[in-house]
Scaffold this active site. Structure first.
Site, PDB file in Angstrom:
ATOM      1  N   GLU A  86       0.813  -1.217   0.000  1.00  0.00           N
ATOM      2  CA  GLU A  86       0.000   0.000   0.000  1.00  0.00           C
ATOM      3  C   GLU A  86       0.846   1.266   0.000  1.00  0.00           C
ATOM      4  O   GLU A  86       0.483   2.257  -0.607  1.00  0.00           O
ATOM      5  CB  GLU A  86      -0.948   0.002   1.210  1.00  0.00           C
ATOM      6  CG  GLU A  86      -2.134   0.962   1.077  1.00  0.00           C
ATOM      7  CD  GLU A  86      -1.837   2.414   1.432  1.00  0.00           C
ATOM      8  OE1 GLU A  86      -2.570   3.297   0.952  1.00  0.00           O
ATOM      9  OE2 GLU A  86      -0.874   2.678   2.179  1.00  0.00           O
ATOM     10  N   ASP A  87       1.997   1.231   0.691  1.00  0.00           N
ATOM     11  CA  ASP A  87       2.847   2.417   0.718  1.00  0.00           C
ATOM     12  C   ASP A  87       4.307   1.999   0.639  1.00  0.00           C
ATOM     13  O   ASP A  87       4.676   0.894   1.068  1.00  0.00           O
ATOM     14  CB  ASP A  87       2.579   3.228   1.997  1.00  0.00           C
ATOM     15  CG  ASP A  87       2.963   4.710   1.838  1.00  0.00           C
ATOM     16  OD1 ASP A  87       3.375   5.105   0.733  1.00  0.00           O
ATOM     17  OD2 ASP A  87       2.843   5.459   2.824  1.00  0.00           O
ATOM     18  N   ASN A 124      -4.933   7.254   8.005  1.00  0.00           N
ATOM     19  CA  ASN A 124      -4.619   6.673   6.699  1.00  0.00           C
ATOM     20  C   ASN A 124      -3.119   6.728   6.424  1.00  0.00           C
ATOM     21  O   ASN A 124      -2.510   5.737   6.056  1.00  0.00           O
ATOM     22  CB  ASN A 124      -5.395   7.427   5.609  1.00  0.00           C
ATOM     23  CG  ASN A 124      -5.237   6.804   4.238  1.00  0.00           C
ATOM     24  OD1 ASN A 124      -4.140   6.724   3.702  1.00  0.00           O
ATOM     25  ND2 ASN A 124      -6.346   6.360   3.665  1.00  0.00           N
ATOM     26  N   ASP A 125      -2.516   7.906   6.625  1.00  0.00           N
ATOM     27  CA  ASP A 125      -1.112   8.076   6.272  1.00  0.00           C
ATOM     28  C   ASP A 125      -0.456   9.068   7.225  1.00  0.00           C
ATOM     29  O   ASP A 125      -1.139   9.859   7.885  1.00  0.00           O
ATOM     30  CB  ASP A 125      -0.996   8.584   4.827  1.00  0.00           C
ATOM     31  CG  ASP A 125       0.408   8.420   4.249  1.00  0.00           C
ATOM     32  OD1 ASP A 125       1.216   7.663   4.831  1.00  0.00           O
ATOM     33  OD2 ASP A 125       0.699   9.035   3.213  1.00  0.00           O
ATOM     34  N   ASP A 173      -4.144   8.732  -4.329  1.00  0.00           N
ATOM     35  CA  ASP A 173      -3.886   7.984  -3.095  1.00  0.00           C
ATOM     36  C   ASP A 173      -2.610   8.521  -2.426  1.00  0.00           C
ATOM     37  O   ASP A 173      -2.603   9.633  -1.930  1.00  0.00           O
ATOM     38  CB  ASP A 173      -3.798   6.494  -3.432  1.00  0.00           C
ATOM     39  CG  ASP A 173      -4.051   5.590  -2.231  1.00  0.00           C
ATOM     40  OD1 ASP A 173      -3.648   5.954  -1.108  1.00  0.00           O
ATOM     41  OD2 ASP A 173      -4.641   4.502  -2.398  1.00  0.00           O
ATOM     42  N   ASN A 174      -1.534   7.761  -2.424  1.00  0.00           N
ATOM     43  CA  ASN A 174      -0.319   8.217  -1.731  1.00  0.00           C
ATOM     44  C   ASN A 174       0.524   9.146  -2.596  1.00  0.00           C
ATOM     45  O   ASN A 174       0.553   9.027  -3.821  1.00  0.00           O
ATOM     46  CB  ASN A 174       0.515   7.007  -1.301  1.00  0.00           C
ATOM     47  CG  ASN A 174      -0.111   6.300  -0.116  1.00  0.00           C
ATOM     48  OD1 ASN A 174      -0.456   6.940   0.875  1.00  0.00           O
ATOM     49  ND2 ASN A 174      -0.281   4.994  -0.207  1.00  0.00           N
TER      50      ASN A 174
END
Length: 329
Positions: free
Chosen positions: A28-29, A142-143, A243-244
């Site tokens: 995801e990251d 989330n981040d 997203d990221n």
């Protein structure tokens, strides 16, 4: 319209790409240190999202991009940390003045919300767990972007924690999500009014914080104040679910992992999988930033791209729950 449910992508290929072995259920990251060591947050499980490994806990992988044929290897995590419920999401690294490397990980153990701080021990190929952070201002993290050894900005992608209220909040388009600043001495709300605040990162000169609003298809540029509050400078509107965000430290370019069609992401159909898209944004502070589609795929190779980050001519692309790609630019 918020999910871009009717959008299809045309393929944009890069000359040399390969799937990274050992990543089958999402990366995801991704965050890369200045020396070329790349951390991958793998195996995210989230209510309403597909998973290719629902019974396997998540983990952190490491890849040395200076090697001729780099491989992703799982990092050991120190004893005492609950590995069975490890469910990593957004990640961020911080290098202290004494060269200590800290890794911040958004974690959802049993679908709750914590931020874990680890010390990276390179010689042992391991992570030493230092601290678990829980706070009422961090209900749906989330981040994160680390700005000190125990200091960070974090995005909340929902205002509520209850699943039904979360659904209602999204359905009613409330714009109640926010950014929080956390330090051992002070925790405070520093920006709000987002549809669904997602990826967060910082400009190389540390003056600006960038926030992706995934359902509004926007990137917000916020100026960091001496008291760590954030003031809005501008908003860049895009035609995709952002997203990221990753920053090229040498140019300041923003690399974005995007979801061209959010409907396919949440309603998983293997015969019509979610597509992937990578954007590069140059000169975001200028009147007309240059937005380039560097990579796009209809899901035949890569499904649900959530992050894209560069190092020395190499592009890494991670996904919410699928594979990861290593490309030469």
């Amino acid at each position: 319209n918020r999910l871009k449910a009717s959008r299809e992508v045309e393929s944009v290929d890069l000359p040399s790409c390969r799937l990274i072995k050992g990543i089958e259920a999402g990366a995801e990251d991704i965050d890369i240190l200045p020396n070329g060591l790349a951390f991958f947050s793998v195996g995210l499980k989230f209510p309403g999202l597909h998973s290719f490994a629902p019974d396997k806990p998540g983990g952190i992988l490491l890849m040395d991009l200076n090697e001729e044929k780099p491989k992703a290897k799982e990092l050991r995590i120190s004893r005492g940390f609950n590995l069975a419920s490890f469910n990593p999401h957004g990640i961020s690294t911080f290098i202290d003045s004494d060269d200590t490397v800290y890794l911040f990980v958004v974690n959802h153990p049993d679908f709750k919300n914590t931020v874990e701080i680890f010390k990276f021990e390179e010689e042992e190929n391991s992570l030493l767990h230092l601290k678990t952070i829980r706070h009422e201002l961090l209900p749906s993290v989330n981040d994160v972007i680390a700005v000190g050894p125990a200091h960070f900005y974090a995005t909340n992608d929902h205002y509520f924690t209850d699943p039904f209220l979360k659904y209602l909040e999204t359905f009613l388009n409330l714009h109640w999500t926010n950014v929080v600043y956390y330090s051992p001495n002070e925790v405070k709300l520093v920006a709000e009014g987002f549809d669904s605040a997602n990826g967060i990162n910082m400009s190389p000169d540390k003056k600006y914080i960038y926030v992706a609003d995934v359902l509004a298809h926007e990137i917000h540029v916020l100026e960091k104040q001496p008291n760590m509050n954030l003031t809005q400078v501008k908003v860049l509107q895009l035609d995709t679910l952002v997203d990221n965000l990753s920053i090229d430290p040498s140019s300041g370019d923003i690399w974005v992992g995007c979801h061209p069609n959010g409907q396919k992401l949440f309603v998983y159909d293997p015969s019509n999988p979610p597509s992937s898209e990578v954007l590069r944004i140059q000169n975001i502070l200028s009147e007309k930033p240059l937005v380039t589609t560097v990579y796009a795929n209809n899901g035949s190779v890569l499904q649900g791209s959530s992050v894209a980050t560069v190092y020395d001519g190499i592009l890494l692309i991670g996904t919410l729950y699928h594979r990861a790609l290593y490309c030469e630019l």
